[in-house]
Motif scaffolding. Structure first.
Motif, PDB file in Angstrom:
ATOM      1  N   GLY A 196     -62.844  -8.204  25.287  1.00  0.00           N
ATOM      2  CA  GLY A 196     -61.428  -8.212  25.614  1.00  0.00           C
ATOM      3  C   GLY A 196     -60.884  -9.615  25.749  1.00  0.00           C
ATOM      4  O   GLY A 196     -61.609 -10.605  25.612  1.00  0.00           O
ATOM      5  N   PRO A 197     -59.590  -9.733  26.021  1.00  0.00           N
ATOM      6  CA  PRO A 197     -58.988 -11.061  26.190  1.00  0.00           C
ATOM      7  C   PRO A 197     -59.559 -11.762  27.406  1.00  0.00           C
ATOM      8  O   PRO A 197     -59.927 -11.132  28.400  1.00  0.00           O
ATOM      9  N   ALA A 198     -59.636 -13.079  27.301  1.00  0.00           N
ATOM     10  CA  ALA A 198     -60.217 -13.855  28.394  1.00  0.00           C
ATOM     11  C   ALA A 198     -59.360 -13.791  29.647  1.00  0.00           C
ATOM     12  O   ALA A 198     -59.862 -13.895  30.765  1.00  0.00           O
ATOM     13  N   ALA A 199     -58.041 -13.624  29.466  1.00  0.00           N
ATOM     14  CA  ALA A 199     -57.138 -13.581  30.616  1.00  0.00           C
ATOM     15  C   ALA A 199     -56.188 -12.417  30.458  1.00  0.00           C
ATOM     16  O   ALA A 199     -55.788 -12.068  29.345  1.00  0.00           O
ATOM     17  N   HIS A 200     -55.824 -11.779  31.546  1.00  0.00           N
ATOM     18  CA  HIS A 200     -54.876 -10.674  31.547  1.00  0.00           C
ATOM     19  C   HIS A 200     -53.595 -11.111  32.238  1.00  0.00           C
ATOM     20  O   HIS A 200     -53.616 -11.890  33.187  1.00  0.00           O
ATOM     21  N   THR A 201     -52.472 -10.592  31.738  1.00  0.00           N
ATOM     22  CA  THR A 201     -51.204 -10.821  32.413  1.00  0.00           C
ATOM     23  C   THR A 201     -50.953  -9.671  33.368  1.00  0.00           C
ATOM     24  O   THR A 201     -51.712  -8.705  33.415  1.00  0.00           O
ATOM     25  N   GLY A 202     -49.877  -9.756  34.099  1.00  0.00           N
ATOM     26  CA  GLY A 202     -49.570  -8.701  35.042  1.00  0.00           C
ATOM     27  C   GLY A 202     -49.264  -7.392  34.350  1.00  0.00           C
ATOM     28  O   GLY A 202     -48.875  -7.347  33.188  1.00  0.00           O
ATOM     29  N   GLY A 203     -49.446  -6.301  35.064  1.00  0.00           N
ATOM     30  CA  GLY A 203     -49.162  -4.987  34.506  1.00  0.00           C
ATOM     31  C   GLY A 203     -50.262  -4.527  33.569  1.00  0.00           C
ATOM     32  O   GLY A 203     -51.410  -4.939  33.663  1.00  0.00           O
ATOM     33  N   ARG A 204     -49.883  -3.670  32.619  1.00  0.00           N
ATOM     34  CA  ARG A 204     -50.866  -3.077  31.716  1.00  0.00           C
ATOM     35  C   ARG A 204     -51.032  -3.882  30.438  1.00  0.00           C
ATOM     36  O   ARG A 204     -51.838  -3.540  29.589  1.00  0.00           O
ATOM     37  N   HIS A 205     -50.259  -4.922  30.248  1.00  0.00           N
ATOM     38  CA  HIS A 205     -50.280  -5.655  28.987  1.00  0.00           C
ATOM     39  C   HIS A 205     -51.479  -6.587  28.897  1.00  0.00           C
ATOM     40  O   HIS A 205     -51.888  -7.196  29.873  1.00  0.00           O
ATOM     41  N   ARG A 206     -51.998  -6.692  27.688  1.00  0.00           N
ATOM     42  CA  ARG A 206     -53.057  -7.646  27.394  1.00  0.00           C
ATOM     43  C   ARG A 206     -52.563  -8.561  26.294  1.00  0.00           C
ATOM     44  O   ARG A 206     -51.999  -8.097  25.304  1.00  0.00           O
ATOM     45  N   ARG A 207     -52.782  -9.851  26.453  1.00  0.00           N
ATOM     46  CA  ARG A 207     -52.360 -10.820  25.449  1.00  0.00           C
ATOM     47  C   ARG A 207     -53.588 -11.575  24.964  1.00  0.00           C
ATOM     48  O   ARG A 207     -54.399 -12.058  25.753  1.00  0.00           O
ATOM     49  N   TRP A 208     -53.705 -11.665  23.646  1.00  0.00           N
ATOM     50  CA  TRP A 208     -54.905 -12.209  23.019  1.00  0.00           C
ATOM     51  C   TRP A 208     -54.621 -13.613  22.501  1.00  0.00           C
ATOM     52  O   TRP A 208     -53.678 -13.827  21.745  1.00  0.00           O
ATOM     53  N   THR A 209     -55.467 -14.556  22.879  1.00  0.00           N
ATOM     54  CA  THR A 209     -55.330 -15.947  22.449  1.00  0.00           C
ATOM     55  C   THR A 209     -56.013 -16.138  21.096  1.00  0.00           C
ATOM     56  O   THR A 209     -56.760 -15.262  20.636  1.00  0.00           O
ATOM     57  N   PRO A 210     -55.798 -17.290  20.443  1.00  0.00           N
ATOM     58  CA  PRO A 210     -56.522 -17.556  19.191  1.00  0.00           C
ATOM     59  C   PRO A 210     -58.040 -17.487  19.354  1.00  0.00           C
ATOM     60  O   PRO A 210     -58.746 -17.048  18.445  1.00  0.00           O
TER      61      PRO A 210
END
Length: 357
Positions: free
Chosen positions: A47-61
């Protein structure tokens, strides 16, 4: 979204601030379903190294690069758990324990289980060799790479989604020219170089492309006098996919078509032309052994219509088999866009430059 599941962080809705890609955007780039990305996160820690608030996941390069390694490794035949371990530890330091799928039994030997980070011996010997099975697509659209990965994995759901999105976003002509054809050609080159391997990938991809063309083409327009196009493969020629693309592109332009498919006998082709009175006839030949200039010239001389106003069809010689066999009056369009333009010109009676004449 496959299976009716809604992706909470698919693109299209407002995403959280801070940049990065949504799971839906990542899935499209990779050529996999969003559920696959989430499964790799849940089972293997990709998974992504860091999660934002809520249910969203943001993927870095960096996250995306890790998933791209996962895709490349699974495409070579490695089990997902082994591919995930290598994707998480790309330099082979062995610093992380093997990633295991908790839903699958542990089939490692006692020695393999006792050495953290070690590849099973049989796989270790073949990993470097199998890692070189990429298609070598070169500088192509990102969607093309996704389609190629889905085809190599024989992932029907992802392939259908990606093909449909490419056609809807770019239109039939651009999707065929810039996404579908480069992938088909790369698979064909891979098959030729590998000694009959990857035939299943070529057949799988071709079948799904054919289905996507049919699903996303508009309904066949009603016939208009003098505007019909007849499409057929020459006798002994069975490669119909390019003609299917042309038929779909013509339907998109509102031009009526009669498609007769592969290896149409000469007498049947002549009968079809006489019965339909087409403005244009497209004859596909994949190889030079099947292309017949006398046949094309014969079809070009067939007349139809009422006495005093008889017409002849414009015969388009389509496909690589016609190379070196063209003649004045037998246009040879260079690609799908040129073929559509030539048919439109024949249907409307407007002159247009014809490549290859």
């Amino acid at each position: 979204m496959d299976m009716g599941e809604r992706d909470p962080d698919a693109s299209g809705g407002p995403g959280p601030s801070g940049g990065g890609l949504s799971t839906g955007e990542v899935a499209r780039r990779l050529g996999v379903a969003p559920t696959t990305v989430r499964t790799w996160d849940r089972r293997y820690g990709l998974g992504p190294a860091a999660h934002t608030g809520g249910r969203h996941r943001r993927w870095t390069p960096e996250d995306l690069a890790r998933l791209e390694r996962m895709c490349a490794l699974t495409a070579t035949g490695l089990p997902p758990s082994e591919a995930a371990r290598l994707a998480l530890d790309p330099v082979g330091t062995g610093g992380s324990a093997p990633v295991t799928d908790r839903s699958a039994p542990d089939t490692r030997t006692a020695r393999e289980a006792a050495v953290p980070g070690a590849l099973p011996a049989a796989r270790a010997r073949g990993t470097r060799r199998r890692a070189g099975t990429g298609l070598g697509l070169g500088d192509v659209r990102q969607e093309c790479k996704g389609v190629a990965r889905a085809a190599l994995r024989l992932d029907a759901a992802a392939l259908e989604t990606l093909l449909g999105e490419a056609i809807e976003q770019h239109g039939l002509v651009a999707a065929w020219t810039e996404v579908i054809m480069p992938t088909l050609q790369a698979v064909g080159r891979k098959w030729e170089r590998s000694g009959e391997r990857y035939v299943e990938v070529e057949h799988f991809l071709s079948w799904h492309v054919s289905g996507a063309l049919r699903r996303h083409a508009p309904p066949v327009p009603a016939d208009r006098p003098g505007a019909l196009t007849v499409l057929a493969c020459v006798p002994a020629e069975h490669h119909t996919l390019p003609l299917e693309a042309l038929a779909a592109a013509l339907a998109e332009r509102g031009l009526p078509v009669r498609m007769f498919g592969g290896a149409l006998p000469v007498e049947s082709l002549v009968a079809a032309v006489r019965r339909t009175g087409p403005a244009a006839v497209g004859l596909w030949a994949q190889s030079r052994s099947t292309a017949s200039r006398p046949l094309a010239e014969h079809i070009a001389q067939i007349e139809w219509g009422v006495r005093g106003a008889r017409r002849k069809p414009v015969v388009l010689t389509l496909g690589p088999g016609w190379a070196g066999q063209t003649a004045p009056g037998l246009p040879r369009p260079a690609g799908l866009a040129e073929a559509v333009a030539a048919v439109a010109s024949a249907a409307t009676g407007e002159a247009t430059p014809q490549p290859g004449t």
